[in-house]
Design a protein around this motif. Structure first.
Motif, short mmCIF file in Angstrom:
data_model
loop_
_atom_site.label_atom_id
_atom_site.label_comp_id
_atom_site.label_asym_id
_atom_site.label_seq_id
_atom_site.Cartn_x
_atom_site.Cartn_y
_atom_site.Cartn_z
N LEU A 99 58.99 52.53 -25.71
CA LEU A 99 57.89 52.62 -24.76
C LEU A 99 56.56 52.23 -25.41
N LEU A 100 56.34 52.68 -26.62
CA LEU A 100 55.10 52.34 -27.31
C LEU A 100 54.98 50.85 -27.55
N GLU A 101 56.10 50.19 -27.87
CA GLU A 101 56.10 48.74 -28.08
C GLU A 101 55.76 48.00 -26.79
N ARG A 102 56.06 48.61 -25.65
CA ARG A 102 55.77 47.97 -24.36
C ARG A 102 54.41 48.38 -23.79
N GLY A 103 53.61 49.06 -24.60
CA GLY A 103 52.25 49.36 -24.17
C GLY A 103 52.04 50.73 -23.56
N ALA A 104 52.97 51.65 -23.71
CA ALA A 104 52.76 53.00 -23.19
C ALA A 104 51.58 53.65 -23.89
N ASP A 105 50.72 54.29 -23.13
CA ASP A 105 49.50 54.90 -23.65
C ASP A 105 49.80 56.30 -24.16
N PRO A 106 49.65 56.55 -25.47
CA PRO A 106 49.99 57.87 -26.01
C PRO A 106 48.94 58.93 -25.74
N ASN A 107 47.81 58.55 -25.17
CA ASN A 107 46.73 59.52 -24.97
C ASN A 107 46.51 59.89 -23.51
N LEU A 108 47.41 59.48 -22.62
CA LEU A 108 47.34 59.96 -21.25
C LEU A 108 47.65 61.45 -21.23
N ARG A 109 47.16 62.15 -20.20
CA ARG A 109 47.32 63.60 -20.13
C ARG A 109 48.02 63.99 -18.83
N ASP A 110 48.81 65.06 -18.91
CA ASP A 110 49.45 65.58 -17.70
C ASP A 110 48.52 66.56 -17.00
N GLU A 111 49.01 67.23 -15.97
CA GLU A 111 48.15 68.11 -15.18
C GLU A 111 47.64 69.31 -15.98
N LYS A 112 48.29 69.61 -17.09
CA LYS A 112 47.84 70.69 -17.97
C LYS A 112 47.05 70.16 -19.16
N LYS A 113 46.61 68.90 -19.05
CA LYS A 113 45.78 68.25 -20.07
C LYS A 113 46.50 68.03 -21.40
N ARG A 114 47.82 67.92 -21.35
CA ARG A 114 48.61 67.71 -22.56
C ARG A 114 48.96 66.23 -22.71
N THR A 115 48.89 65.76 -23.93
CA THR A 115 49.31 64.40 -24.25
C THR A 115 50.76 64.42 -24.72
N ALA A 116 51.31 63.22 -24.92
CA ALA A 116 52.68 63.13 -25.44
C ALA A 116 52.78 63.80 -26.80
N LEU A 117 51.72 63.69 -27.61
CA LEU A 117 51.71 64.31 -28.94
C LEU A 117 51.79 65.83 -28.81
N MET A 118 51.03 66.40 -27.90
CA MET A 118 51.06 67.84 -27.70
C MET A 118 52.40 68.32 -27.18
N LEU A 119 52.98 67.57 -26.26
CA LEU A 119 54.27 67.96 -25.70
C LEU A 119 55.37 67.90 -26.75
N ALA A 120 55.35 66.87 -27.59
CA ALA A 120 56.34 66.78 -28.67
C ALA A 120 56.17 67.95 -29.63
N ALA A 121 54.92 68.37 -29.86
CA ALA A 121 54.66 69.48 -30.76
C ALA A 121 55.01 70.82 -30.14
N SER A 122 55.13 70.86 -28.82
CA SER A 122 55.39 72.11 -28.12
C SER A 122 56.86 72.48 -28.05
N TYR A 123 57.74 71.48 -28.00
CA TYR A 123 59.12 71.77 -27.60
C TYR A 123 60.18 71.35 -28.62
N GLY A 124 59.78 71.17 -29.85
CA GLY A 124 60.74 70.89 -30.90
C GLY A 124 60.04 70.47 -32.18
N ASP A 125 60.76 70.55 -33.26
CA ASP A 125 60.20 70.11 -34.55
C ASP A 125 60.57 68.65 -34.74
N TYR A 126 59.73 67.75 -34.18
CA TYR A 126 60.03 66.33 -34.11
C TYR A 126 59.02 65.50 -34.90
N PRO A 127 58.99 65.63 -36.23
CA PRO A 127 57.99 64.87 -37.00
C PRO A 127 58.13 63.36 -36.86
#
Length: 626
Positions: free
Chosen positions: A232-260
Motif C-alpha cells: 500500500l505504501l508503494e502505491r501512495g497510501a498516506d500513513p498520516n491520515l486519521r480515523d474518527e478517533k484521530k488515530r493514524t496507521a502508526l498509532m493503530l499498529a502500536a495499539s494492537y500488537g508488537d509489530y516493529p
C-alpha cells in the motif's frame, strides 16, 4: 457432518434458528425498515421437496440431489433465510450439484438480502463454481443488503483467480458498501496481499476510508500484515491520515500488537511519530502503555513496567460497553443471536454471580426475547420429538444450524440461572437428538472463532442437556453424555477453542480428574510467551483465545487464579484492554451475514471484539474471587 470447506459465518444466528426467518435480517443501523418480533412463527423451506433438497446438498449427496430433481424437487426452493439450494452448492464447491440444479431450472442470479449464488461462491473462493455461473451470464456487480459486493467477498477470501476473473468482467473495484468499505479494505484486513495488489493494479483507491475513518493501510497495519502495508505504501497510501478517533496507521499498529517491522515500514514512508491521538498520546506512548516493548523501543519510548488497571476496574469498564452494545442490538435487531444472547448473557450472568451490578431492565428484556423465541418454537419442537418428518421441518435444520444455535442460547440461559420450562425442555431434547453417531454435535456453517469447533459445540450440548433436558428422559441423556465424553477424550484439538472446550466439556461430562488434568496441561502448553493464547497456530495472541483459555483452565481444569499461567494471562488481558473497556479482536470470519452496527467499538470487527471482550471479562471475574 463436518464441512471444512464450507467457510461461511453464521447469519445472525437467531436467524438460523429460533425466530422467524423473514428478510431483511437483521435491520441495518442506517435503514428504517420495520421491525419484526422475535415471536413470529417459524419458517421452514418452501418449494416441493425443498427441505430434502437442501439436506442432500448439506450432506454432499449428489445422487440424492439428482434423485430428488427427478422426483420434481423445486430447484428454486427457499429456506428460512431465502437461500436457494444453488447458494449452498456454490458455497461448498459442489460443482456437479450446481450443474444439476441449473439444468433443472435453478435461477443463476437468484437474489436475497444475503446476495446471490455468485456471492456465495466468492465467500469460499469457489472459482470452478463461479465459471459455471459465468456461463449463465450472471451479474458480477450485484450487492447484498449491506452493500457488500461479490468482489469484496472474493478479496476477503483471498483467491487471486477469483478476483482476477471478476476484474476481467468489469467488477467495480471502487464500489462501496453501506459502511463505505471497499474490496481493498476487505483484502487488507485479512492480509491477502496478492489479491490486494490486483485490486490496486485495477485502480483501487488506496486512501479511501470507511465510515469509521479507517483506510486499507490502517486495517493492514493494526493487524500486523507487513507485506500488505508495504504494498500500500508503494502505491501512495498516506500513513498520516486519521480515523474518527484521530488515530493514524502508526498509532493503530502500536495499539494492537508488537509489530516493529510494520512500524518501521510506516516510518520510512513518512509516518509522523510525534503525532498524537485524541487523548494526546503518541504511537510510542501507546505501545509502551500496552507493554509492546519492541515497538516502544523503536519509537523511542522507555520500556518501564506497564501500569495497568486492577481486574475489578477492567471488568467495570468492559461490562459498561458490553451492556451498552447489547441494549442497542436488542433495540435495533429483529433477531436474537449467539453473541448477545449466548456468550454475552454468559458474561453478564457470571458478573452478577460475582456481585457486579448490572442493567437489570436490559437483562429482563433479553430474557423475554429468548423466552418468546423458545415459546414460539415449542409446538414444533414437541411435534418434532414425536415425528421424524416434523423434525425435518425445524427451520434451518436443513443446513445443520440447530446444535450451534441451541447450544449457545441454552448456555446463556444457564449462566443467567434461568429455570427450566416446558419450552426449554423441548429445545434441549431436540438438541439431544442432533447428536451424531460418534457422540459429537456438529454444524455445517463455521463462524470463526465462535462457531468453529465441533469440540466446542459438543461441550455446550452436554452442558445444555445437564441443565435443561427433561428428567423424564434421564436415561437417554445419561447415555448421550457418556457417548460425548468418549468422543471428547479422543477428538484431536487443533485450535485454542478446541483445547479450551475440551477441558470444559470433560468437566461437564463427568470425566475423571486425570483426564481433565491431561486436557488442562495441553491448554497451558499452548500459552504464548506474552502470556496470551492465539486462536490458531501462527496467529497473534488475542483476548478471545486468552479469555476463553483462562476461563476453561479455572472452571474446567480447576486451575487457581493465583497460579503462574493464570496470572500471566491476566496481565496480558489487563495491558491490552482499550480505554473504552473493550478488547480488539480481528474479524476473521467470512461475512456471509449482513453487517449490522450494534454500537460496539472496532467497526467491522465489533462482533469478534464483543465476543473476545466477554471471554476476557469472564476470565478476569475469576481473578477477582477471594
Amino acid at each position: 457432518m463436518q464441512c471444512s470447506r464450507f467457510q461461511i459465518v453464521c447469519f445472525a444466528t437467531a436467524a438460523a434458528c429460533v425466530a422467524a426467518a423473514s428478510m431483511p435480517w437483521p435491520r441495518s443501523a442506517r435503514s428504517q425498515g420495520p421491525e419484526r418480533k422475535t415471536t413470529d412463527p417459524p419458517v421452514a423451506s418452501t418449494g416441493k421437496l425443498g427441505q430434502d433438497l437442501f439436506m442432500a446438498i448439506d450432506h454432499h449427496d449428489l445422487a440424492r440431489v439428482q434423485s430428488l430433481i427427478k422426483k420434481g424437487a423445486d430447484p428454486n426452493s427457499q429456506n428460512g433465510l431465502q437461500f436457494t439450494p444453488l447458494y449452498l452448492a456454490a458455497a461448498t464447491h459442489q460443482t456437479a450439484a450446481m450443474q444439476a440444479l441449473l439444468d433443472a431450472g435453478a435461477k443463476p442470479d437468484a437474489a436475497s438480502a444475503y446476495g446471490t449464488p455468485l456471492l456465495f461462491a466468492a465467500l469460499t473462493a469457489d472459482s470452478e463454481g463461479a465459471k459455471i455461473l459465468y456461463d449463465r451470464n450472471v451479474n458480477v456487480n450485484t450487492s447484498r443488503g449491506d452493500g457488500d459486493t461479490v468482489l469484496m467477498m472474493a478479496a476477503l477470501s483471498g483467491s487471486p483467480d477469483f478476483v482476477g476473473s471478476l476484474l476481467q468482467r468489469k467488477a467495480d473495484v471502487n464500489a462501496k458498501s453501506e459502511d463505505d468499505e471497499t474490496a481493498l479494505m476487505y483484502a487488507a484486513r485479512a492480509g491477502n496481499t496478492a489479491a490486494g495488489k490486483m485490486l490496486m493494479d485495477a485502480g483501487a483507491n488506496v486512501n479511501d476510508a470507511d465510515s469509521y475513518g479507517q483506510t486499507a493501510l490502517m486495517l493492514a497495519a493494526m493487524n500486523g500484515h507487513l507485506d500488505f502495508v508495504e504494498a500500500l505504501l508503494e502505491r501512495g497510501a498516506d500513513p498520516n491520515l486519521r480515523d474518527e478517533k484521530k488515530r493514524t496507521a502508526l498509532m493503530l499498529a502500536a495499539s494492537y500488537g508488537d509489530y516493529p517491522d510494520v512500524l518501521g515500514a510506516l516510518l520510512r514512508k513518512g509516518a509522523d511519530p510525534k503525532a498524537a491521538d485524541s487523548r494526546g498520546r503518541t504511537a510510542g506512548e501507546i505501545a509502551a502503555a500496552h507493554g509492546y516493548r519492541r515497538s516502544a523501543s523503536l519509537l523511542g519510548e522507555a520500556t518501564a513496567p506497564v501500569q495497568v488497571r486492577t481486574p475489578k476496574a477492567a471488568i467495570l469498564l468492559s461490562l459498561k460497553v458490553v451492556q451498552a452494545s447489547t441494549a442497542e442490538f436488542d433495540r435495533d435487531a429483529s433477531c436474537i443471536s449467539c453473541h448477545q444472547e449466548g456468550l454475552g448473557r454468559m458474561a453478564t450472568g457470571a458478573a452478577r454471580t460475582h456481585g457486579f451490578k448490572l442493567d437489570e431492565a436490559m437483562l429482563r428484556g433479553q430474557s423475554a426475547r429468548v423466552a418468546g423465541a423458545l415459546n414460539a418454537m415449542r409446538p414444533l419442537h414437541e411435534q418434532a420429538l414425536k415425528s421424524p418428518s416434523a423434525m425435518k421441518e425445524i427451520p434451518l435444520i436443513e443446513i445443520n444450524e440447530v446444535s450451534d444455535t441451541d447450544g449457545w442460547l441454552l448456555a446463556g440461559m444457564a449462566w443467567q440461572k434461568e429455570p427450566a420450562t416446558p419450552a426449554s425442555a423441548a429445545m434441549a431434547l431436540v438438541l439431544a437428538r442432533q447428536q451424531a453417531p460418534d457422540g459429537s454435535w456438529t454444524f455445517s456453517i463455521p463462524r470463526v472463532p465462535m462457531q468453529s469447533s465441533v469440540i466446542g459445540f459438543t461441550a455446550l450440548a452436554v452442558h445444555g442437556l445437564h441443565t435443561y433436558a427433561p428428567k423424564s428422559q434421564a436415561r437417554e441423556i445419561s447415555l448421550r453424555i457418556r457417548r460425548a465424553r468418549s468422543w471428547l477424550l479422543k477428538a484431536p484439538a487443533q485450535t485454542s477453542d478446541d483445547l479450551a472446550f475440551r477441558a470444559l466439556g470433560l468437566r461437564w461430562s463427568g470425566a475423571s480428574m486425570s483426564q481433565i488434568a491431561s486436557a488442562t496441561r495441553a491448554l497451558i502448553k499452548a500459552q504464548n510467551p506474552d502470556g496470551g493464547w492465539s486462536q490458531a497456530p501462527g496467529l497473534h495472541s488475542d483476548a478471545y483465545a486468552t479469555g476463553e483459555a483462562l476461563y476453561a483452565l479455572h472452571e474446567g481444569g480447576g486451575l487457581s487464579a493465583q497460579s503462574a499461567p493464570y496470572k500471566r494471562g491476566v496481565r496480558f488481558l489487563l495491558r491490552t484492554q482499550d480505554d473504552d473497556g473493550s478488547w480488539f479482536v480481528n474479524k476473521r470470519a467470512i461475512p456471509a451475514n449482513n453487517y449490522f452496527d450494534a454500537g460496539f467499538p472496532h467497526g467491522e470487527s465489533q462482533y469478534a471484539s464483543f465476543n473476545g471482550t466477554c471471554w476476557a471479562t469472564m476470565a478476569l471475574l475469576d481473578a477477582t474471587a477471594k
